[in-house]
Motif scaffolding. Structure first.
Motif, PDB file in Angstrom:
ATOM      1  N   THR A 179      -6.402  -0.834 -11.751  1.00 44.54           N
ATOM      2  CA  THR A 179      -6.519  -1.955 -10.918  1.00 44.54           C
ATOM      3  C   THR A 179      -7.718  -2.742 -11.369  1.00 44.54           C
ATOM      4  O   THR A 179      -7.935  -3.861 -10.941  1.00 44.54           O
ATOM      5  CB  THR A 179      -6.502  -1.768  -9.579  1.00 44.54           C
ATOM      6  N   SER A 180      -8.512  -2.288 -12.071  1.00 46.35           N
ATOM      7  CA  SER A 180     -10.076  -2.920 -12.457  1.00 46.35           C
ATOM      8  C   SER A 180     -10.674  -2.954 -11.100  1.00 46.35           C
ATOM      9  O   SER A 180     -11.834  -3.618 -11.518  1.00 46.35           O
ATOM     10  CB  SER A 180      -9.862  -4.364 -12.966  1.00 46.35           C
ATOM     11  N   VAL A 181     -10.563  -1.826 -10.138  1.00 45.01           N
ATOM     12  CA  VAL A 181     -11.412  -2.247  -9.073  1.00 45.01           C
ATOM     13  C   VAL A 181     -12.753  -1.388  -9.081  1.00 45.01           C
ATOM     14  O   VAL A 181     -13.780  -1.775  -8.679  1.00 45.01           O
ATOM     15  CB  VAL A 181     -10.687  -1.719  -7.721  1.00 45.01           C
ATOM     16  N   MET A 182     -12.922  -0.701 -10.327  1.00 41.70           N
ATOM     17  CA  MET A 182     -14.196   0.018 -10.511  1.00 41.70           C
ATOM     18  C   MET A 182     -14.987  -0.534 -11.434  1.00 41.70           C
ATOM     19  O   MET A 182     -16.119  -0.230 -11.626  1.00 41.70           O
ATOM     20  CB  MET A 182     -13.558   1.461 -11.109  1.00 41.70           C
ATOM     21  N   ARG A 200      -9.417  -0.960   0.384  1.00 38.70           N
ATOM     22  CA  ARG A 200     -10.047   0.525   0.621  1.00 38.70           C
ATOM     23  C   ARG A 200      -9.190   1.470  -0.015  1.00 38.70           C
ATOM     24  O   ARG A 200      -9.909   2.579  -0.624  1.00 38.70           O
ATOM     25  CB  ARG A 200     -10.165   0.674   2.019  1.00 38.70           C
ATOM     26  N   PHE A 201      -7.893   1.536   0.236  1.00 36.06           N
ATOM     27  CA  PHE A 201      -7.098   2.616  -0.425  1.00 36.06           C
ATOM     28  C   PHE A 201      -7.138   2.502  -1.843  1.00 36.06           C
ATOM     29  O   PHE A 201      -7.313   3.620  -2.565  1.00 36.06           O
ATOM     30  CB  PHE A 201      -5.617   2.337   0.008  1.00 36.06           C
ATOM     31  N   THR A 202      -7.124   1.322  -2.446  1.00 35.04           N
ATOM     32  CA  THR A 202      -7.247   1.320  -3.967  1.00 35.04           C
ATOM     33  C   THR A 202      -8.556   1.763  -4.495  1.00 35.04           C
ATOM     34  O   THR A 202      -8.549   2.544  -5.506  1.00 35.04           O
ATOM     35  CB  THR A 202      -7.041  -0.119  -4.151  1.00 35.04           C
ATOM     36  N   LEU A 203      -9.855   1.185  -3.808  1.00 35.37           N
ATOM     37  CA  LEU A 203     -11.015   1.916  -4.205  1.00 35.37           C
ATOM     38  C   LEU A 203     -10.995   3.342  -4.077  1.00 35.37           C
ATOM     39  O   LEU A 203     -11.530   3.827  -5.156  1.00 35.37           O
ATOM     40  CB  LEU A 203     -12.105   1.051  -3.479  1.00 35.37           C
ATOM     41  N   LEU A 204     -10.641   3.949  -3.199  1.00 37.86           N
ATOM     42  CA  LEU A 204     -10.920   5.303  -2.983  1.00 37.86           C
ATOM     43  C   LEU A 204      -9.933   6.038  -3.771  1.00 37.86           C
ATOM     44  O   LEU A 204     -10.388   7.092  -4.456  1.00 37.86           O
ATOM     45  CB  LEU A 204     -10.381   5.841  -1.545  1.00 37.86           C
ATOM     46  N   THR A 205      -8.649   5.623  -4.198  1.00 33.62           N
ATOM     47  CA  THR A 205      -7.846   6.407  -5.159  1.00 33.62           C
ATOM     48  C   THR A 205      -8.363   6.264  -6.525  1.00 33.62           C
ATOM     49  O   THR A 205      -8.314   7.360  -7.080  1.00 33.62           O
ATOM     50  CB  THR A 205      -6.308   5.804  -5.107  1.00 33.62           C
ATOM     51  N   LYS A 252       0.835  -1.107   0.005  1.00 34.00           N
ATOM     52  CA  LYS A 252       0.028   0.044  -0.112  1.00 34.00           C
ATOM     53  C   LYS A 252       1.005   1.269  -0.084  1.00 34.00           C
ATOM     54  O   LYS A 252       0.517   2.148  -0.610  1.00 34.00           O
ATOM     55  CB  LYS A 252      -0.828  -0.053   1.193  1.00 34.00           C
ATOM     56  N   GLU A 253       2.012   1.297   0.727  1.00 30.82           N
ATOM     57  CA  GLU A 253       2.985   2.618   0.704  1.00 30.82           C
ATOM     58  C   GLU A 253       3.396   2.522  -0.597  1.00 30.82           C
ATOM     59  O   GLU A 253       3.567   3.773  -1.035  1.00 30.82           O
ATOM     60  CB  GLU A 253       4.005   2.021   1.832  1.00 30.82           C
ATOM     61  N   GLU A 254       3.795   1.669  -1.387  1.00 35.09           N
ATOM     62  CA  GLU A 254       4.327   1.762  -2.820  1.00 35.09           C
ATOM     63  C   GLU A 254       3.601   2.466  -3.791  1.00 35.09           C
ATOM     64  O   GLU A 254       3.662   3.089  -4.446  1.00 35.09           O
ATOM     65  CB  GLU A 254       5.031   0.397  -3.039  1.00 35.09           C
ATOM     66  N   MET A 255       2.032   2.006  -3.476  1.00 38.18           N
ATOM     67  CA  MET A 255       1.127   2.501  -4.306  1.00 38.18           C
ATOM     68  C   MET A 255       0.765   3.969  -4.034  1.00 38.18           C
ATOM     69  O   MET A 255       0.574   4.698  -4.913  1.00 38.18           O
ATOM     70  CB  MET A 255      -0.192   1.647  -4.060  1.00 38.18           C
ATOM     71  N   ALA A 256       0.899   4.264  -2.709  1.00 39.44           N
ATOM     72  CA  ALA A 256       0.803   5.689  -2.386  1.00 39.44           C
ATOM     73  C   ALA A 256       1.969   6.384  -2.949  1.00 39.44           C
ATOM     74  O   ALA A 256       1.768   7.646  -3.311  1.00 39.44           O
ATOM     75  CB  ALA A 256       0.564   5.721  -0.529  1.00 39.44           C
ATOM     76  N   ALA A 257       3.292   6.156  -2.756  1.00 37.03           N
ATOM     77  CA  ALA A 257       4.457   6.775  -3.138  1.00 37.03           C
ATOM     78  C   ALA A 257       4.280   6.913  -4.723  1.00 37.03           C
ATOM     79  O   ALA A 257       4.579   7.908  -5.170  1.00 37.03           O
ATOM     80  CB  ALA A 257       5.648   5.859  -2.841  1.00 37.03           C
ATOM     81  N   GLU A 258       3.780   5.960  -5.395  1.00 40.39           N
ATOM     82  CA  GLU A 258       3.680   6.011  -7.035  1.00 40.39           C
ATOM     83  C   GLU A 258       2.635   7.102  -7.342  1.00 40.39           C
ATOM     84  O   GLU A 258       2.813   8.058  -7.921  1.00 40.39           O
ATOM     85  CB  GLU A 258       3.187   4.887  -7.327  1.00 40.39           C
TER      86      GLU A 258
END
Length: 623
Positions: free
Chosen positions: A555-558, A541-546, A475-481
């Motif tokens: 990520t195809s989450v949507m 949750r972080f992926t969905l919100l972002t 999650k930190e790597e995703m946020a940093a990106e």
């Protein structure tokens, strides 16, 4: 030659203290036995000569065995042993002694006199003098064989280091006396020496600390003798001598590093410094030691000349570890010379700027972190060295030439070793330092390999807490990106390179699914899996919100399919499970409190995830 035959002794014991009588009688018996040896050899009666020598050995053995016995019936004291050894030494030192007797006694005396060493300091000193005397007067090649046999014999009786010190001292002296075939003789002796050092360190306890220092001091003296002989050699033989001495030094550094006494570093740092002084003579540099290139070269060099295939190189099996440890000790030793400190700093700077060489060095340090043979203290300094060689900001340029697949398995094992430190080390600052270094090593990987590495670590970890930490790192790597993209004022969907990132792809959701819906079947186990489940929910949750906020779908989450899958297969079954456990946990026991404390944060994030999915499903007009 022996002295002229003397008349039988008439001993007057009047006025002698009773406790001195056994000592005096023992001395008289030894004198008689030694005289009998001289007479039998002078007469040429070899059967009688062998019996006379056996009598001397039997007398010494009986004295040593009596003093080592636990029996309360022992009738002699240590002074008997001291006088017996003095009598032997006096005979060997006399110019009147028969050289044939001395050589016959030399076959057995080293094995016998070491039995007396632990009785008193005087016994130890006299035993060393006896062995040194034999080395000075007998055939060097014969004495080398005899001393090696004595070491082999003693190691089967006791592995206490004190018994080996005089024998190793004798070997260091006999090396200097050998006139020819030096290489052959050293190849015979060093395996025996290293076996003794290995056995002594593996079973030594805290009480042996001072004795071990003396033992390895004798090992240093052997190195000095090899170096002295090496200087006289030329050509191919000189090259082999350099290689053997270098591997011998590294093997000793490794053996000392395995000693797990309290304050190992402070207790043995002076010995390591003495051993390290040989490294430049053998052609070692700090850079070559930490990357392992030079020790590999020495091993290859010796392998070329090992025509007999006698397994000689197998006795240096830890030399590669010793190569890395030599640099660790150089980094931790406060007494290191300033020039060496500058060399180490220069090498670390070089490693920071070259990823291939840096990863080679990490591969050399990996066994130190992985093995249980090294103390936490040594591992802590190893972590320090690792942290210093990895730059804070990794330069990702010019990486096209690197074969990452070659290094990945080694880096994976190194990271697993650091994980064990994070889990099992008792010292909190040490665990924090290990975690900080762990993150630096992860960041040292290119983005694609970084994600694969984290996924592999998650898959192969059996610790729920560690899995949670690893998922948080994803999650930190995703946020940093995301932050890097935002700072450059480029949107993810307009940045081609970011689309290729595995962190912002369906792979990220695979991590969440791995925990929320375990591949082995069945739901997660509570409360054991509370931490990784909480981390996986936070990742989702972080992926969905972002993605929702940025109106992207990397990520195809949507997508409807993914949202429905997450809702039906992950979140609702998890809600049913958690609600059921909470409902059943109604008593006020300590276990119940523990379960509820673990589940409360999971419930909060779980319900928030469900709300987000339901909102997005409604927004998509799925319902």
């Amino acid at each position: 030659m022996a002295a002229a035959e003397s008349p039988p002794r008439e001993i007057n014991l009047a006025g002698i203290d009773n406790q001195d009588i056994p000592s005096l009688a023992s001395k008289i018996c030894l004198q008689d036995a030694l005289d009998a040896c001289s007479k039998s050899f002078e007469s040429g009666d070899f059967d009688e000569s062998s019996q006379a020598v056996a009598t001397v050995v039997e007398l010494l053995n009986s004295i040593a065995d009596s003093l080592h016995s636990d029996s309360t019936d022992a009738t002699i004291d240590v002074s008997v042993a001291e006088r017996a050894l003095e009598e032997i030494f006096s005979y060997l030192s006399s110019t009147l002694s028969n050289q044939m007797v001395v050589e016959a006694l030399s076959l057995e005396l080293p094995k016998v006199v070491v039995k007396f060493i632990s009785l008193s300091d005087q016994c130890q000193q006299t035993a060393q003098s006896i062995i040194d005397g034999l080395v000075a007067t007998c055939s060097p090649r014969d004495m080398l064989s005899i001393l090696c046999e004595a070491l082999d014999s003693q190691i089967r009786v006791s592995k206490s280091p004190i018994y080996f010190i005089p024998l190793l001292g004798g070997i260091s002296k006999v090396f200097l006396c050998i006139q020819r075939r030096h290489l052959e003789q050293i190849k015979v002796a060093l395996p025996v020496v290293l076996n003794v050092l290995q056995a002594s360190t593996s079973e030594a306890d805290e009480e042996d600390k001072d004795t071990l220092r003396v033992l390895f001091g004798a090992a240093v003296n052997i190195a000095i003798s090899i170096q002295t002989v090496c200087r006289k050699m030329v050509g191919r033989i000189k090259t082999e001598f350099h290689a053997i001495l270098g591997l011998y030094i590294l093997q000793n550094i490794d053996l000392i590093s395995r000693i797990k006494h309290a304050e190992t570093v402070s207790s043995y740092s002076s010995l390591i410094m003495k051993l390290s002084e040989f490294l430049p003579f053998c052609g070692f540099t700090v850079f070559g030691l930490i990357t392992g290139t030079e020790v590999t070269s020495l091993i290859d060099e010796l392998a070329k000349g090992d025509d007999n295939d006698d397994g000689f190189l197998s006795y240096f099996s830890s030399a590669e570890n010793g190569s890395a440890l030599a640099v660790i000790w150089a980094q931790i030793n406060d007494g290191i010379a300033k020039t060496d400190t500058e060399k180490l700093t220069s090498v670390l700077t070089k490693l920071q700027s070259n990823r291939t060489e840096r990863w080679q060095a990490i591969g050399m340090l990996k066994p130190i972190l992985l093995s249980i043979e090294y103390s936490w203290e040594i591992k802590s300094h190893c972590i320090d060295l690792l942290s210093m060689m990895v730059p804070g900001v990794v330069d990702v340029q010019n990486d096209d030439h690197i074969d990452f697949s070659f290094f990945i398995p080694s880096l994976f094992t190194a990271l697993q070793a650091i994980q064990r430190i994070m889990i099992y080390a008792t010292d909190v600052p040490f665990r924090k330092k290990a975690f900080s270094t762990f993150k630096k090593l992860i960041s040292d990987l290119p983005s694609a390999h970084r994600f694969d590495m984290l996924r592999a670590l998650i898959t192969n970890s059996k610790s729920p807490s560690m899995i949670a930490i690893l998922v948080d790192l994803v999650k930190e790597e995703m946020a940093a990106e995301v932050n890097r993209t935002a700072s450059s004022e480029n949107d993810l969907n307009r940045h081609p390179d970011k689309k290729k990132s595995p962190f912002w792809s369906s792979c990220a959701l695979d991590i969440a699914e791995l925990i929320l819906k375990p591949p082995k079947g069945g739901p997660p186990t509570f409360p054991e899996d509370s931490e990784p489940v909480l981390s996986a929910l936070n990742l989702f949750r972080f992926t969905l919100l972002t993605e929702s906020t940025r109106k992207t779908n990397h990520t195809s989450v949507m997508s409807e399919h993914t949202l429905q899958k997450a809702y039906s297969d992950w979140l609702l079954p998890l809600r049913t499970l958690v609600s059921g456990i909470v409902a059943e946990t109604k008593d006020e026991s300590e276990l119940s409190d523990h379960i509820l404390c673990a589940l409360n944060p999971v419930q909060l994030v779980l319900y928030r995830c469900i709300e987000l999915v339901e909102d997005n499903l409604r927004h998509s007009h799925i319902h």
